[in-house]
Design a protein around this motif. Structure first.
Motif: not given
Lengths: 394, 294
Positions: B71-79
């Motif tokens: 989720a850290f990765l998903v959120g970060g990539l979206l960001g």
């Protein structure tokens, strides 16, 4: 101020010097625009539209009233009012309370209320038409004055102001939802039978409501027009573009902002008050965070810093919204989202500025040569503050 | 005594949720001045990541642990995607960033609605997070304790990264003086992107945590985002310390108000408190000392 490279004279000049002449500032052109608006709203629309469509238009006009206020506060004054739902809701609920009481008769009780529970004292305040009308203007106006003074005096601005105003709308909606017994909770208030003595189910009276809304809207545009032309309008723009400079020149910038904020709040409240008899229901869904930002979409699309942009944009967005969501439910959300993204990011002057942006790109490729913050409709970038993003703006 | 402890725990639990959300905002809003209204939707993306992982892996306990970094990765990539495509064009117009990212939030909500459906999806709580533990004689749910621990860990890690690592030094340098940082050879654009990655990733983690106590649905991000912004505003520009104190302060305050009043009255009182607080300290609890006028 990190990014303020413009010479200090710019703001000073804008306070004193008359504004540059654009195609729409000519007196004749202005009168012609008002005449066209009056002909369309009072002649063409009632003649051509069915009662149902006219009622929808009347609803859009109420939303456009909020947009006119936002145009003044945000477009001319640089205050991003994200919580106009609060004032819209106050006006609407006061009107709704009055209509319920007057529909219920002299000592009657509103329909939704459980028998046995007492009518709260603040309902009684709005039983008489005079106090209701006064309340619609005074309650939101005073609240905006209080909020504005406390916020602007302490120089809370930019994003901080936007977030506080948004939080106030959120809190207001929550408060309404929690008051099931006194104000209808999440169902809101509905089923009004009469409007100051006129039966609401009579089509003639419904037309009258439309004409009232149209007249009020034109009057509001005229008020904003006068404000923008006046010395006050110059000052408001000066505060938007360089608050520190205006303050150093000796102006009470907080008061300048408060006035625009209060006017915007009162306009929103009047829009809300007329929305109630026209639509027939008001509920917390009309006043929360989402509708509050929704009011802004039209203003951004139409061109926030122009006189007619907010009205036209708001009407167009309302119309597109109702037509599209009739056909495809989720489609409108995407359209609204992308419209917002594209217009705000790439056309901050509104859709009307497309031609000007293209023209200026062709003529002068270097965008930073252009004058900053000139609020004329043909200016490609009316974005107010050159501001200091990195330091957070406060 | 039990009642007081109960309110304190309720406040701590709310505060830890607010803290997890506000930590990311402190980075993106506080440090970079970017008001990202889609932050709540990154949180929602984190929550749905947990859901998807659970569908694939099966076991609730294992999938929660896998979901956290994912989720850290998903959120970060979206960001990062948002930062490079839109926000980077708007650094000089913070208010417009707010509106643009709200448009993004709108689209993301509808997207989640179309993909996962409007009703809430079920995310199972692992066995080892069910039930209560007794803390000083009052019960504290394990799930909320986990969130509290997660929030404190995130603060610790973020604090250490900002203070002691080269990356943290770069971020602080860019925040304090962008021009000087650039002159010193720091790639400010890359630093911006990285800051955004971390901030948005934290939102993803907050989303995972929220699946334990809230329902996972397309509009979940909107529930806490306004409060989280208030935390950052009252805490002070870009101050992790301020965010921590304010998150727990507002959390406990709201729980206290909610004890004697209704939850919504508590929200209104909370807002009044924040406005009153800003009367005294318009720059928030902790602020970077500066001679700048604005």
């Amino acid at each position: 101020m990190i990014g303020s490279a413009t010479p200090a004279e710019a703001a000073a000049a804008e306070v004193s010097a008359p504004r540059a002449r654009g195609p729409w500032t000519g007196r004749a052109a202005m009168l012609a625009t008002y005449a066209v608006a009056a002909i369309v709203l009072f002649g063409a629309a009632p003649a051509m539209l069915t009662d149902f469509r006219l009622r929808m238009l009347a609803q859009f006009l109420c939303v456009a009233m909020v947009a006119v206020g936002i145009g003044l506060a945000w477009g001319s004054g640089g205050m991003l009012t994200l919580g106009q739902g609060l004032f819209f809701g106050l006006g609407a609920y006061i009107m709704a309370m009055h209509l319920q009481l007057s529909s219920a008769g002299p000592s009657g009780r509103p329909a939704f209320m459980v028998t046995g529970s007492d009518l709260p004292w603040w309902w009684e305040l709005f039983r008489s038409p005079a106090t209701a009308l006064l309340g619609i203007v005074a309650v939101p106006g005073l609240l905006a004055l209080l909020l504005g003074l406390s916020v602007f005096r302490r120089r809370v601005k930019g994003a901080y102001f936007a977030i506080l105003s948004q939080a106030s709308a959120a809190a207001f909606a929550l408060l309404l939802i929690s008051q099931q017994n006194t104000i209808g909770g999440s169902n809101g208030l509905s089923s009004f039978r009469q409007f100051f003595g006129f039966a609401l189910n009579d089509p003639v009276n419904r037309r009258m409501l439309y004409f009232i809304a149209a007249g009020v809207l034109i009057a509001m545009v005229a008020v904003v027009h006068q404000l923008r032309r006046s010395r006050y309008g110059e000052l408001l723009t000066a505060v938007r573009d360089g608050e520190e400079r205006a303050r150093f020149l000796g102006y009470d910038t907080a008061m300048v902002k408060v006035v625009a904020y209060v006017v915007a709040a009162v306009f929103a409240a009047i829009g809300g008050a007329l929305f109630v008899p026209i639509v027939g229901i008001i509920s917390p869904q009309n006043v929360g965070v989402v509708p509050s930002i929704g009011f802004l979409v039209g203003v951004a699309v139409g061109g926030r810093a122009t006189l007619f942009g907010p009205v036209l944009g708001s009407l167009a967005v309302s119309y597109a919204g109702s037509t599209l969501s009739e056909q495809i439910e989720s489609g409108w959300v995407y359209v609204q989202g992308f419209l917002f993204i594209l217009v705000v990011a790439f056309l901050p002057g509104g859709l009307g500025s497309i031609a000007a942006v293209v023209r200026s790109r062709r003529r002068r490729p270097a965008a930073d040569e252009l004058p900053r913050g000139v609020p004329e409709p043909d200016a490609p970038d009316p974005e107010p503050t050159p501001a200091d993003v990195r330091s957070g703006g406060a | 005594m039990d009642a007081v402890l109960g309110q304190l725990y309720a406040g701590l639990s709310l505060g830890s949720v607010l803290l997890l959300i506000a930590l990311g905002l402190t980075l993106t809003f506080g440090q970079m001045g970017v008001i990202n209204m889609a932050h709540g939707e990154f949180l929602m993306a984190g929550a749905y990541t947990t859901y998807v992982v659970q569908q694939v892996v099966g076991g609730a306990g294992l999938s929660l642990l896998i979901a956290l970094p994912l989720a850290f990765l998903v959120g970060g990539l979206l960001g990062v995607l948002l930062e490079t495509t839109l926000i980077s064009r708007l650094y000089s117009r913070p208010l417009d960033t707010l509106l643009v990212t709200w448009g993004v939030a709108l689209v993301l909500q509808q997207l989640a609605r179309d993909v996962f459906g409007a009703p809430a999806v079920e995310v199972r709580t692992p066995e080892w997070l069910k039930g209560n533990v007794d803390l000083f004689g009052a019960p504290f749910t394990k799930g909320r304790l986990f969130i509290l621990g997660l929030a404190l860990t995130a603060v610790l890690v973020l604090g250490v990264v900002l203070r002691y690592t080269a990356l943290g030094r770069r971020i602080r340098a860019v925040v304090q003086s962008r021009g000087l940082a650039e002159t010193s050879g720091i790639d400010t654009r890359a630093t911006d992107r990285l800051t955004f990655f971390i901030g948005s990733g934290l939102a993803g983690i907050a989303g995972v945590a929220l699946t334990l106590i809230a329902s996972t649905q397309p509009y979940m991000g909107q529930t806490y985002i306004v409060d989280a912004f208030l935390v950052v505003v009252a805490g002070g520009v870009g101050r992790v310390r301020g965010a921590v104190l304010m998150a727990f302060g507002l959390g406990v305050l709201q729980a206290t108000f909610a004890y004697s009043q209704s939850v919504s009255t508590a929200k209104v009182l909370l807002l009044i408190c924040v406005i009153a607080f800003l009367q005294v300290r318009p720059q928030g609890l902790f602020s970077v000392k500066s001679r700048s006028l604005v």
